[in-house]
Each structure stands twice: as structure tokens, then as C-alpha cells.
Design a protein around this motif. Sequence first.
Motif: not given
Length: 708
Positions: A266, A270, A272, A297-298
Amino acid sequence: MAKPGQSSFRRILLSRLLLLSVPVLLLGVYVTYRKARSTLLETARQNLIESAVRKGQNIQQAVDTLKANLEIARESVELQSPSPGADQEFIDQLAQQLPTLIECVQLSDIQTRKLVASTCGNQAIAQKQPTLWPWQRSLLPRNRSPIYVTALLPQKPSTTVGTNPKRTDSTHQLPLVFSAPVYNAEGQLRYALSIQSSLVHSQPTKRRSLSGYPVVINQEGTILSHIDPTRIGRSIVQEKDRGALKEVLSQSLDGQQDSLHLFSFEREGVELVAGYTAIQSPMTAEPNQKWVILSITSIESALYGLKDIQQVLLVLTCCLIAASFLATLYVARDLARPLEKLRDYALHESDLHSTDRIPRNFKIREFNQLSDAFEGMITRLRAWAEELETAWKEAQTANQLKNEFLANTSHELRTPLNGIIGCLRLVRDGFCDDREEELDFLQRADDAAIHLLGIINDVLDIAKIEAGKLTVETEPLDLRKILNEVINLQAVPIQQKGLEFHTTDLDKVIPVRADPAKLKQVLLNVVGNAVKFTDSGNITINTRIEAFAETSPEVSLNNGNDRGEIAGSKEKKRERLSLPSTGDASTDSTSVTPSSRVVVTVKDTGIGIDPTQQPKLFRPFVMVDGTTTRKCGGTGLGLAISRNLMSLMGGNITLSSDGDGHGTKVEISLPIIEHSLLFSGDSQLSNDVAQMFESADNNAEDSNVISQ
């Protein structure tokens, strides 16, 4: 007075308790935190997997719905009408009635390739090839849907497809074009009805949401849908997480549903969490391929609520540390106070014989017991010192015996080996004058080898005894026969030393149960010792039968050739009832009761043994006089092995001597069995063996006196 660098017991106890309790407490908090984190993360993974499965099912359901609606629409009467106005009106109504989001509906003429009706402008959403369908309705395959499905991927990541004003952002992705043939009333191919629809609604996920946003990747590794429009149409090999994405693609194509972590899919850096599954590709050009559906989703969303747990654990940790410190202070005081009193007593009372009593009134029972233990400590220490000194002397004695045994055994082994080597080399090198001299040397080598074999057998037997693995095979036998064999074997050494040999009449049968080989080994050892340690005089062997009462039997014997096992090492309590001698009275062996025993006495006029040394002779490796045994040879194992063998066979062996120069007497006793067992079926002897015993009874040679 305390020395520099030293600390009090109370302070040390306090610090040690805190050093022990606080890390354990922190470790428990950390484990709790990690457990909560792993539980939340595992829950998020399971939800994402289920979300990916639902997204895949939604895509398949939308595709099936559009196909069904398009199949119904192409059969509509309005499309077969020649009126253009009716076609446009029907298409507008179809775009409004379809349940999914429709971006464009177009009707184009197959022959002219022009739009007949459209809801999204005059630009065709797909190129219609007349070869997709047959020109005649009758030629359509019945087992395959005529609807053709293609995907509209942008040529550039930022380019959008179509001119539909409804598509104002990039949240609607994965546009598919569904095309179906329209035949007129005569069954001729006339139009192509096409519908463009986006099957994925991609938006950033909200906090606390574990559904994730969808990502679609085809079997070739091309990204068909992503929250970042610039990545649509790219291959996964261009991503930094290509290794993980390739693994997802491989596993999902194999039918697996699982989750994984991505770090650059993403934004850079980050983390995920993604769950994935696979569905069948709806595109007509890919009949046997699949699409991989990811729900992403994170990590912050996956671990939502972990910060609240951290705060609770922080407050709980502070409270527990404070409570642990207060509890440690209290425990350290109660534990240190009795010890401090005992210290004060020890510092002020230096006289061990003081009448002052040690403080006792403690709340802790163990400290009271410690006070009592101080009073008896000196006495116990003195007793222990005496025991240690005794044990040390015994260990030194045992070590000395071992050393003497090794020295004597090495000498006993080296002597026959040197004789064997010398005799064989003389024969090999041809130093013998004739064949008779060669045979003489070979006989000497054979005698030395037999002697060497006997020493090795003794060592092996004592090793078996110490390991508890020595066993015997008992059977009914005639003791007289074994005695005659032993006497014949020792006749030559007795004649060579010029000794007189006396024995009682051995014409009578003496039935006993024993192991023939082991009993012969014991008798040979005893008689051999008598010959070895007697330089002049005589050796006497006699037998007698006596009755005895046995209160606690030690050996369990069964009929036949079974094993006799030692049941204990306690001495039997026997009450002697009579002392008849086989030489003095003609005692018939058939009248012997089952409680009788035979005693074989071997008496010599040899060097004798000091009475104080006699109890040691039955221990392994023990030699009373090392110089004497070195002169006469031996390893000190014979009597120890003999006693163990006799115990295994249910008998006993004893030794007595009046002192140095007064000779030695050895008695070997065995229980007597019924005379009939020698020749019955229970004895497991054949008729031939029984006849051999009877012949030996009638033709026994007179061996009363053997002299030089």
C-alpha cells in the motif's frame, strides 16, 4: 563487626526477593501483552480470510446475476423490433432495472459495427467480433453460455475507461464487459448487447473494521483491482512484496485459504494483514484460470484495542510492583529476625559448653528446629568424621586389593603367554631335534593356554557375579562321578609334588541336584588350591551324610534342568542330627531322607591361613599373602566364585584353618535328593545314562591312596 563490602541478611533477602519477584511480574505482564496481541491478530486474520471469501462470493454472484439478466434481455421482443427508438428505450429501462451498478449498456449492429443504442455516449465499450457467435441461432452450443465476458484494464494506471458520468472516482474497479448475441425473428445474428459493470467497490477501511479492502489478481500475476489506482494493470513482480505475493498466488491456486503480512503493498513501510482465497475467473477467454481475492487491512486496524490493553496492563503493573515491595519488606523482616537472634547468640557465646540455651521462641517452626539442630551438630560432626575415616581406610584397602589383583593377574597372564610364545617359536624355527620334542613343546603350549583360559574364565565369572547375571543349570546327578573326575584330573600334579592322597570309599551313589560343570569347577578349585599350597604331607578327601533342619530355605529348585536362583544371602539355620561317615558305616543312599545333605571335606597339610584373615578369603580380589600367591600363582577369585556358585545351587562352602603351617580344611555341602530321581523320568536322563551310572558303580577303581 561487618567487614567492608558485606551486607546484612535482611538487606540481601529484600533485594533478592525484589530481584526475583519484579522480573517475574514484568515477564508475566509481557506474556499477557503478547498473548493479547497474538489473540487480536489471529482474530483479525480469521476475519480477513472470511472477508476475502465473502468478497469472492459477491463477485461470483454479481457475475452470475449479470449473466442471467443479460440472457433474459437478449431474448426480449423489443430488441428484435426494427424500431431504433424502441431499442433505446429498452436499454434505458434495462440499465435502471439491473440490481448491480451498471456503468454502460450498448446495443451495436454486428454487420455495420455501429452503435444502435447506448446509455454512455457514442464510444463503443468493446470491439464486437462477428466470429464470437454463429450467424444462425440454431448453431449455438447448448452446453455453453453465449455470453462473452472481458475485462477493461486501463492502458495507463491513471486512465479511466468509458465516459459514464456516474464514475466520478476510482472506488469502482474491476470493470467487466458482458456481451451477448441478439438474433432476429428469423434466427439471424443481428445485434450485440453489451453491459459494462464494476464489480469491486474499493474504499479505505475504517478503524475497528476487520473486513479490509479488496485486491484482485489474476492467474498471470496482473493486478486487476487495488485501492491505489496507479497499481491497477501492473504485475506483482514489479512490487516490493513480490515474494510474498507469488507465494499467495501459488497457495491460493492450490485451493488454500490463509493470511499473511505485507509491508509495501500500500505504502512504503506500512505493515498490512491480508487474507486470501481464489475464485474461478469469470472471463470467457480464461476458462481454466482463477482470480486471487485478497482482503487487506492495516496492522493498526487489526490490533485495534491493543492500546487500551496496554494502559490497563501498565496501571496493573505499577500496583503489583508496589504491593510486591510492601510484601517483601514484611517477609524479609519475619525471616531475618530469628536469624539475627541466632547470630547474636553465636557472637556472644563463644564457649561451646555454655549453659545458656539457644533462643527458641520463634514463630517459624523451621528456625526452632534449627536451634535444636545446633545442639547436636558437634556430636554428629564427630560421628561423621569417624565414619569418613573408616570409609577412607576401607577405600584405601579396596584400592590396594585392586592393585594387587591387577599386578598378580598381569603376572599370571604374562607367564603362560611367554611360555606359549616360546614353545611355538621353538617349533616354528626348527630348534627341535625330533617329532617327539616338538610334541612336547606343543603340549607345554597347550597346558599354558588351558591355564590362561582358566584365569580368563575366572575374571569373566566374577564380572557376571558383580553384574548379577551368573546362573546355573541344575539337574539330578551322582556326586561320586564328579569327585572321581576331579581326582583323576589332579592325580598328575599330586604325584609330581610327591604328596599322599587319601579318600574314602566312593562306591556308593550320592544323588544331588546341581550344575555338573559348575560343581566340577568348584571342586577343581578347592582341590587345586590344596595341591598348590601343600609342598609336603598329604591331602584327604572324604564325604559324609548328615541330616539338618532348614528353617528358611534360600534356593528354589524345580524338577528337570531348571535354573537355581539365589533367594537371599542369609545363613541357613541347621540343627545337626547325626554324623555318619560314608567311610566308617555302610550307609545306604536309598535310605537318606529329603532333609539330608552331603558334606565333601578337602583337608591338606599345607601352609595354612591366619584365623584373622580367613573371613576375607571369600571376597573378590582378596589374597592373604601376596608373596605366597605370587609364588604359587592365582588371582584371588576362585573362592569368591565358588561361594557364589554353591549358593546358586543351594549349597554352601566353608573354610577353616588352625593357623600358619597347620593346613586348611574346606567343606562343601549340598542337599541330597531322592535316589529314584537319578533314573526316573523327572530327572530327564535317558536309559543309556542310567546304565552308565550303574556300570560305574560296579567297576569303580580303588583310589584310596595315591603316592609318589
